[in-house]
Design an enzyme around this catalytic site. Sequence first.
Site, PDB file in Angstrom:
ATOM      1  N   SER A 108      69.765 -90.768 -18.174  1.00 18.25           N
ATOM      2  CA  SER A 108      71.149 -90.792 -17.685  1.00 18.25           C
ATOM      3  C   SER A 108      71.625 -89.445 -17.154  1.00 18.25           C
ATOM      4  O   SER A 108      72.644 -89.390 -16.467  1.00 18.25           O
ATOM      5  CB  SER A 108      72.088 -91.257 -18.794  1.00 18.25           C
ATOM      6  OG  SER A 108      72.129 -90.310 -19.850  1.00 18.25           O
ATOM      7  N   LYS A 123      76.402 -85.878 -22.063  1.00 20.94           N
ATOM      8  CA  LYS A 123      76.966 -86.141 -20.735  1.00 20.94           C
ATOM      9  C   LYS A 123      77.625 -84.859 -20.218  1.00 20.94           C
ATOM     10  O   LYS A 123      77.736 -83.856 -20.919  1.00 20.94           O
ATOM     11  CB  LYS A 123      78.025 -87.257 -20.794  1.00 20.94           C
ATOM     12  CG  LYS A 123      77.567 -88.570 -21.408  1.00 20.94           C
ATOM     13  CD  LYS A 123      76.549 -89.303 -20.565  1.00 20.94           C
ATOM     14  CE  LYS A 123      76.134 -90.624 -21.216  1.00 20.94           C
ATOM     15  NZ  LYS A 123      75.021 -91.277 -20.496  1.00 20.94           N
TER      16      LYS A 123
END
Length: 330
Positions: free
Chosen positions: A104, A174
Amino acid sequence: MGDVAVGARSGADGEEHRGRPAGPYAPVEDGAATSGSDSPAAGEGRVTDDRSERGGRGPDEPPREQKKPRSFWKELPILIGIALVLALLIKTFLLQAFSIPSDSMQNTLQQGDRVLVDKLTPWFGSEPERGEVVVFHDPDKWLAGEPTPAANPLQKVLSWIGLMPSAEEKDLIKRVIGVGGDVVECKGTGPLTVNGVALNEADYVYPGNTPCSQDDQGGQFKVEVPEGKIWVMGDHRQNSRDSRYNQADKNHGMVPVSDVVGRAVVIAWPVGRWGMLEVPDIFDQPALSAPASASAALTVAPQGVALVGAVPLVLWRRRWDRRREDGPKS
Protein backbone atom coordinates in the site's frame (compact mmCIF):
# COMPACT_ATOMS: atom_id res chain seq x y z
CA MET A 1 54.90 3.63 48.13
CA GLY A 2 53.44 3.31 51.68
CA ASP A 3 56.08 0.73 52.63
CA VAL A 4 58.89 2.86 51.29
CA ALA A 5 57.63 5.83 53.29
CA VAL A 6 57.61 3.75 56.49
CA GLY A 7 61.16 2.50 55.88
CA ALA A 8 62.51 5.99 55.19
CA ARG A 9 60.92 7.38 58.31
CA SER A 10 62.44 4.62 60.48
CA GLY A 11 65.94 5.22 59.10
CA ALA A 12 65.68 8.94 59.84
CA ASP A 13 64.71 8.23 63.44
CA GLY A 14 67.85 6.07 63.87
CA GLU A 15 70.13 8.85 62.59
CA GLU A 16 68.39 11.39 64.85
CA HIS A 17 69.16 9.42 68.06
CA ARG A 18 72.63 8.18 67.12
CA GLY A 19 75.13 8.82 69.97
CA ARG A 20 72.35 9.80 72.45
CA PRO A 21 70.17 7.84 74.86
CA ALA A 22 66.75 6.90 73.50
CA GLY A 23 65.06 8.85 76.33
CA PRO A 24 65.94 10.99 79.33
CA TYR A 25 65.62 8.08 81.83
CA ALA A 26 66.85 5.23 79.64
CA PRO A 27 70.02 3.44 80.97
CA VAL A 28 73.10 3.59 78.81
CA GLU A 29 74.86 0.30 78.27
CA ASP A 30 78.48 -0.23 77.30
CA GLY A 31 79.01 0.24 73.61
CA ALA A 32 75.60 1.83 73.15
CA ALA A 33 77.12 4.99 71.74
CA THR A 34 78.97 3.10 69.03
CA SER A 35 77.77 -0.23 67.72
CA GLY A 36 74.49 -0.21 69.72
CA SER A 37 73.27 2.95 67.99
CA ASP A 38 73.57 1.31 64.57
CA SER A 39 71.68 -1.86 65.45
CA PRO A 40 68.17 -0.31 65.74
CA ALA A 41 68.55 1.32 62.34
CA ALA A 42 69.71 -1.92 60.82
CA GLY A 43 66.94 -3.84 62.58
CA GLU A 44 64.30 -1.42 61.43
CA GLY A 45 65.66 -1.62 57.92
CA ARG A 46 65.16 -5.38 58.00
CA VAL A 47 61.57 -4.92 59.22
CA THR A 48 60.94 -2.62 56.31
CA ASP A 49 62.28 -5.15 53.86
CA ASP A 50 60.20 -7.89 55.46
CA ARG A 51 57.02 -5.80 55.20
CA SER A 52 57.81 -5.08 51.57
CA GLU A 53 58.09 -8.78 50.85
CA ARG A 54 54.79 -9.41 52.62
CA GLY A 55 53.02 -6.77 50.51
CA GLY A 56 52.57 -4.11 53.22
CA ARG A 57 51.44 -6.46 56.03
CA GLY A 58 52.96 -6.92 59.47
CA PRO A 59 54.54 -10.19 60.61
CA ASP A 60 51.40 -11.23 62.54
CA GLU A 61 48.86 -10.28 59.84
CA PRO A 62 47.30 -13.19 57.88
CA PRO A 63 47.82 -13.19 54.09
CA ARG A 64 45.03 -11.61 52.06
CA GLU A 65 42.99 -13.82 49.76
CA GLN A 66 42.78 -12.67 46.13
CA LYS A 67 39.25 -12.45 44.65
CA LYS A 68 38.68 -14.86 41.83
CA PRO A 69 37.01 -13.38 38.69
CA ARG A 70 33.48 -14.53 37.91
CA SER A 71 33.17 -17.18 35.28
CA PHE A 72 31.58 -16.29 31.95
CA TRP A 73 28.55 -18.50 32.62
CA LYS A 74 27.85 -16.73 35.91
CA GLU A 75 28.01 -13.31 34.24
CA LEU A 76 25.92 -14.33 31.21
CA PRO A 77 22.51 -14.02 32.95
CA ILE A 78 23.47 -10.54 34.19
CA LEU A 79 24.49 -9.45 30.69
CA ILE A 80 21.25 -10.82 29.23
CA GLY A 81 19.23 -8.99 31.87
CA ILE A 82 20.97 -5.69 31.12
CA ALA A 83 20.42 -6.21 27.38
CA LEU A 84 16.70 -6.85 27.90
CA VAL A 85 16.28 -3.75 30.06
CA LEU A 86 18.07 -1.59 27.46
CA ALA A 87 15.97 -3.11 24.67
CA LEU A 88 12.79 -2.35 26.61
CA LEU A 89 13.85 1.25 27.21
CA ILE A 90 14.77 1.73 23.54
CA LYS A 91 11.49 0.19 22.37
CA THR A 92 9.42 2.27 24.79
CA PHE A 93 11.07 5.66 24.42
CA LEU A 94 13.39 5.80 21.39
CA LEU A 95 13.06 3.56 18.34
CA GLN A 96 11.15 0.50 17.23
CA ALA A 97 11.44 -1.53 14.05
CA PHE A 98 8.40 -2.40 11.95
CA SER A 99 8.07 -4.77 9.02
CA ILE A 100 6.07 -3.69 5.96
CA PRO A 101 3.54 -6.46 5.18
CA SER A 102 1.77 -5.03 2.08
CA ASP A 103 2.20 -2.93 -1.06
CA SER A 104 0.00 0.00 0.00
CA MET A 105 2.98 2.37 0.35
CA GLN A 106 4.81 1.52 -2.89
CA ASN A 107 7.15 2.72 -4.20
CA THR A 108 8.18 4.56 -1.06
CA LEU A 109 8.13 1.29 0.89
CA GLN A 110 8.26 -2.23 -0.46
CA GLN A 111 6.80 -5.35 1.07
CA GLY A 112 9.38 -6.83 3.43
CA ASP A 113 11.14 -3.55 4.22
CA ARG A 114 12.07 -2.83 7.84
CA VAL A 115 11.62 0.74 9.00
CA LEU A 116 12.72 2.41 12.21
CA VAL A 117 10.04 4.48 13.91
CA ASP A 118 10.88 7.48 16.07
CA LYS A 119 8.95 7.16 19.33
CA LEU A 120 10.87 9.84 21.24
CA THR A 121 9.53 13.11 19.82
CA PRO A 122 5.86 12.38 20.68
CA TRP A 123 6.91 12.27 24.35
CA PHE A 124 7.86 15.95 24.02
CA GLY A 125 4.45 16.92 22.63
CA SER A 126 5.27 16.66 18.93
CA GLU A 127 2.28 15.75 16.75
CA PRO A 128 2.20 14.29 13.22
CA GLU A 129 2.67 16.78 10.39
CA ARG A 130 1.62 16.74 6.75
CA GLY A 131 3.79 14.57 4.54
CA GLU A 132 5.19 12.37 7.31
CA VAL A 133 4.98 8.58 7.07
CA VAL A 134 3.55 7.35 10.37
CA VAL A 135 2.79 4.06 12.07
CA PHE A 136 -0.47 3.91 14.03
CA HIS A 137 -2.66 1.39 15.80
CA ASP A 138 -5.76 0.19 13.98
CA PRO A 139 -8.31 2.94 14.80
CA ASP A 140 -11.47 0.92 14.28
CA LYS A 141 -11.14 -2.49 12.58
CA TRP A 142 -9.43 -1.24 9.43
CA LEU A 143 -7.66 -4.61 9.27
CA ALA A 144 -10.77 -6.71 9.89
CA GLY A 145 -10.60 -9.84 7.80
CA GLU A 146 -6.95 -9.32 6.91
CA PRO A 147 -4.82 -12.45 7.48
CA THR A 148 -2.15 -12.19 10.16
CA PRO A 149 1.26 -12.38 8.46
CA ALA A 150 3.53 -15.20 9.53
CA ALA A 151 6.57 -13.99 11.46
CA ASN A 152 10.01 -15.12 10.31
CA PRO A 153 12.67 -16.21 12.84
CA LEU A 154 14.35 -12.80 12.88
CA GLN A 155 11.08 -11.03 13.65
CA LYS A 156 10.31 -13.55 16.39
CA VAL A 157 13.64 -12.85 18.07
CA LEU A 158 13.29 -9.07 17.77
CA SER A 159 9.69 -9.28 19.00
CA TRP A 160 10.79 -11.34 21.97
CA ILE A 161 13.30 -8.71 23.10
CA GLY A 162 10.87 -5.87 22.33
CA LEU A 163 12.56 -4.24 19.33
CA MET A 164 9.76 -5.26 16.95
CA PRO A 165 6.03 -5.66 17.51
CA SER A 166 4.61 -9.14 17.48
CA ALA A 167 2.82 -10.41 14.40
CA GLU A 168 -0.47 -10.28 16.30
CA GLU A 169 -0.33 -6.50 16.79
CA LYS A 170 -2.59 -4.54 14.43
CA ASP A 171 -0.57 -1.56 13.18
CA LEU A 172 -0.70 0.31 9.87
CA ILE A 173 1.64 2.66 8.04
CA LYS A 174 0.43 5.54 5.82
CA ARG A 175 1.31 9.11 4.84
CA VAL A 176 -0.24 12.05 6.68
CA ILE A 177 -2.19 14.22 4.22
CA GLY A 178 -4.26 16.42 6.53
CA VAL A 179 -4.00 17.52 10.17
CA GLY A 180 -6.48 19.17 12.51
CA GLY A 181 -8.31 22.05 10.79
CA ASP A 182 -7.38 21.03 7.21
CA VAL A 183 -9.89 20.55 4.41
CA VAL A 184 -8.86 17.67 2.12
CA GLU A 185 -10.65 17.09 -1.20
CA CYS A 186 -10.49 14.73 -4.18
CA LYS A 187 -12.39 15.33 -7.43
CA GLY A 188 -12.12 13.11 -10.48
CA THR A 189 -8.61 11.75 -10.84
CA GLY A 190 -7.07 14.68 -9.02
CA PRO A 191 -5.05 16.51 -8.11
CA LEU A 192 -5.58 16.10 -4.38
CA THR A 193 -6.09 19.46 -2.66
CA VAL A 194 -5.42 20.51 0.92
CA ASN A 195 -7.01 23.79 2.00
CA GLY A 196 -7.62 24.55 -1.67
CA VAL A 197 -3.97 24.06 -2.64
CA ALA A 198 -3.33 21.41 -5.31
CA LEU A 199 -0.52 18.99 -4.46
CA ASN A 200 1.90 17.71 -7.08
CA GLU A 201 2.42 14.20 -5.74
CA ALA A 202 4.42 12.75 -8.63
CA ASP A 203 7.47 12.20 -6.39
CA TYR A 204 5.82 9.59 -4.18
CA VAL A 205 2.53 8.38 -5.69
CA TYR A 206 2.95 4.95 -7.30
CA PRO A 207 3.76 5.27 -11.02
CA GLY A 208 0.63 4.77 -13.14
CA ASN A 209 -1.72 5.68 -10.25
CA THR A 210 -3.84 8.81 -10.19
CA PRO A 211 -3.80 10.94 -7.01
CA CYS A 212 -7.57 10.44 -6.62
CA SER A 213 -9.57 7.29 -7.30
CA GLN A 214 -12.81 7.48 -9.26
CA ASP A 215 -15.19 5.20 -7.37
CA ASP A 216 -18.28 5.44 -5.20
CA GLN A 217 -16.73 3.79 -2.16
CA GLY A 218 -14.80 6.82 -0.85
CA GLY A 219 -12.38 7.76 -3.60
CA GLN A 220 -14.26 11.03 -4.17
CA PHE A 221 -14.49 13.07 -0.99
CA LYS A 222 -14.27 16.40 0.78
CA VAL A 223 -13.56 16.24 4.50
CA GLU A 224 -12.55 18.62 7.28
CA VAL A 225 -10.11 17.08 9.73
CA PRO A 226 -11.07 17.65 13.40
CA GLU A 227 -8.49 18.75 15.94
CA GLY A 228 -6.62 15.85 17.49
CA LYS A 229 -6.98 13.68 14.38
CA ILE A 230 -5.20 13.15 11.04
CA TRP A 231 -6.23 12.06 7.52
CA VAL A 232 -3.91 9.43 6.03
CA MET A 233 -3.50 7.90 2.56
CA GLY A 234 -1.23 5.28 1.02
CA ASP A 235 1.22 6.17 -1.73
CA HIS A 236 -0.13 3.29 -3.83
CA ARG A 237 -3.44 5.09 -4.23
CA GLN A 238 -5.34 2.41 -6.11
CA ASN A 239 -4.14 -0.31 -3.69
CA SER A 240 -4.54 1.21 -0.24
CA ARG A 241 -7.42 0.89 2.19
CA ASP A 242 -6.82 4.14 4.03
CA SER A 243 -8.90 7.03 5.43
CA ARG A 244 -10.92 7.25 2.20
CA TYR A 245 -12.39 3.78 2.57
CA ASN A 246 -13.04 3.86 6.31
CA GLN A 247 -15.30 6.91 6.53
CA ALA A 248 -18.09 4.73 7.91
CA ASP A 249 -16.17 3.92 11.12
CA LYS A 250 -16.56 5.73 14.43
CA ASN A 251 -13.83 8.26 13.51
CA HIS A 252 -15.18 8.90 9.97
CA GLY A 253 -11.90 7.69 8.49
CA MET A 254 -9.76 9.89 10.72
CA VAL A 255 -6.91 8.56 12.87
CA PRO A 256 -6.73 9.86 16.45
CA VAL A 257 -3.32 11.36 17.20
CA SER A 258 -3.30 9.27 20.38
CA ASP A 259 -3.18 6.12 18.22
CA VAL A 260 -0.01 7.20 16.40
CA VAL A 261 3.01 5.14 17.47
CA GLY A 262 5.56 7.42 15.81
CA ARG A 263 7.08 8.65 12.58
CA ALA A 264 8.95 6.25 10.28
CA VAL A 265 12.33 7.92 9.75
CA VAL A 266 14.55 5.42 7.95
CA ILE A 267 14.46 2.21 5.93
CA ALA A 268 16.87 0.00 7.87
CA TRP A 269 16.59 -3.25 5.92
CA PRO A 270 17.44 -4.57 3.39
CA VAL A 271 20.80 -2.85 3.16
CA GLY A 272 20.36 -2.06 -0.53
CA ARG A 273 17.25 0.04 0.25
CA TRP A 274 18.67 1.95 3.19
CA GLY A 275 17.55 5.58 3.17
CA MET A 276 15.83 8.37 5.08
CA LEU A 277 12.07 8.93 4.77
CA GLU A 278 12.00 12.67 4.17
CA VAL A 279 8.91 14.90 4.05
CA PRO A 280 8.25 15.96 0.42
CA ASP A 281 8.81 19.65 -0.30
CA ILE A 282 5.23 20.19 -1.47
CA PHE A 283 4.07 20.02 2.14
CA ASP A 284 6.24 23.02 3.04
CA GLN A 285 4.07 25.45 1.06
CA PRO A 286 2.99 28.36 3.29
CA ALA A 287 -0.41 28.43 1.57
CA LEU A 288 -1.31 25.09 3.17
CA SER A 289 -1.60 26.79 6.55
CA ALA A 290 -3.87 29.59 5.28
CA PRO A 291 -7.03 28.35 7.04
CA ALA A 292 -5.28 28.35 10.40
CA SER A 293 -4.07 31.93 9.81
CA ALA A 294 -7.52 33.05 8.70
CA SER A 295 -9.04 31.47 11.77
CA ALA A 296 -6.57 33.31 13.96
CA ALA A 297 -7.40 36.56 12.18
CA LEU A 298 -11.12 36.03 12.80
CA THR A 299 -10.39 35.41 16.45
CA VAL A 300 -8.38 38.61 16.78
CA ALA A 301 -10.62 40.78 14.60
CA PRO A 302 -13.58 41.12 17.03
CA GLN A 303 -11.18 42.13 19.78
CA GLY A 304 -9.68 44.79 17.51
CA VAL A 305 -13.12 46.11 16.58
CA ALA A 306 -14.08 46.27 20.24
CA LEU A 307 -10.89 48.19 21.04
CA VAL A 308 -11.44 50.70 18.24
CA GLY A 309 -15.04 51.21 19.32
CA ALA A 310 -14.06 51.74 22.95
CA VAL A 311 -11.59 54.57 22.26
CA PRO A 312 -14.18 57.27 21.35
CA LEU A 313 -16.30 56.25 24.31
CA VAL A 314 -13.40 56.68 26.75
CA LEU A 315 -12.46 60.09 25.28
CA TRP A 316 -16.06 61.31 25.48
CA ARG A 317 -16.29 60.16 29.12
CA ARG A 318 -13.13 62.07 30.07
CA ARG A 319 -14.38 65.22 28.34
CA TRP A 320 -17.70 65.01 30.19
CA ASP A 321 -15.93 64.63 33.56
CA ARG A 322 -13.82 67.74 32.87
CA ARG A 323 -16.90 69.80 32.03
CA ARG A 324 -18.45 68.83 35.32
CA GLU A 325 -15.31 69.83 37.18
CA ASP A 326 -15.08 73.17 35.34
CA GLY A 327 -18.78 73.96 35.83
CA PRO A 328 -20.16 77.21 37.38
CA LYS A 329 -18.71 77.97 40.77
CA SER A 330 -20.47 79.95 43.48
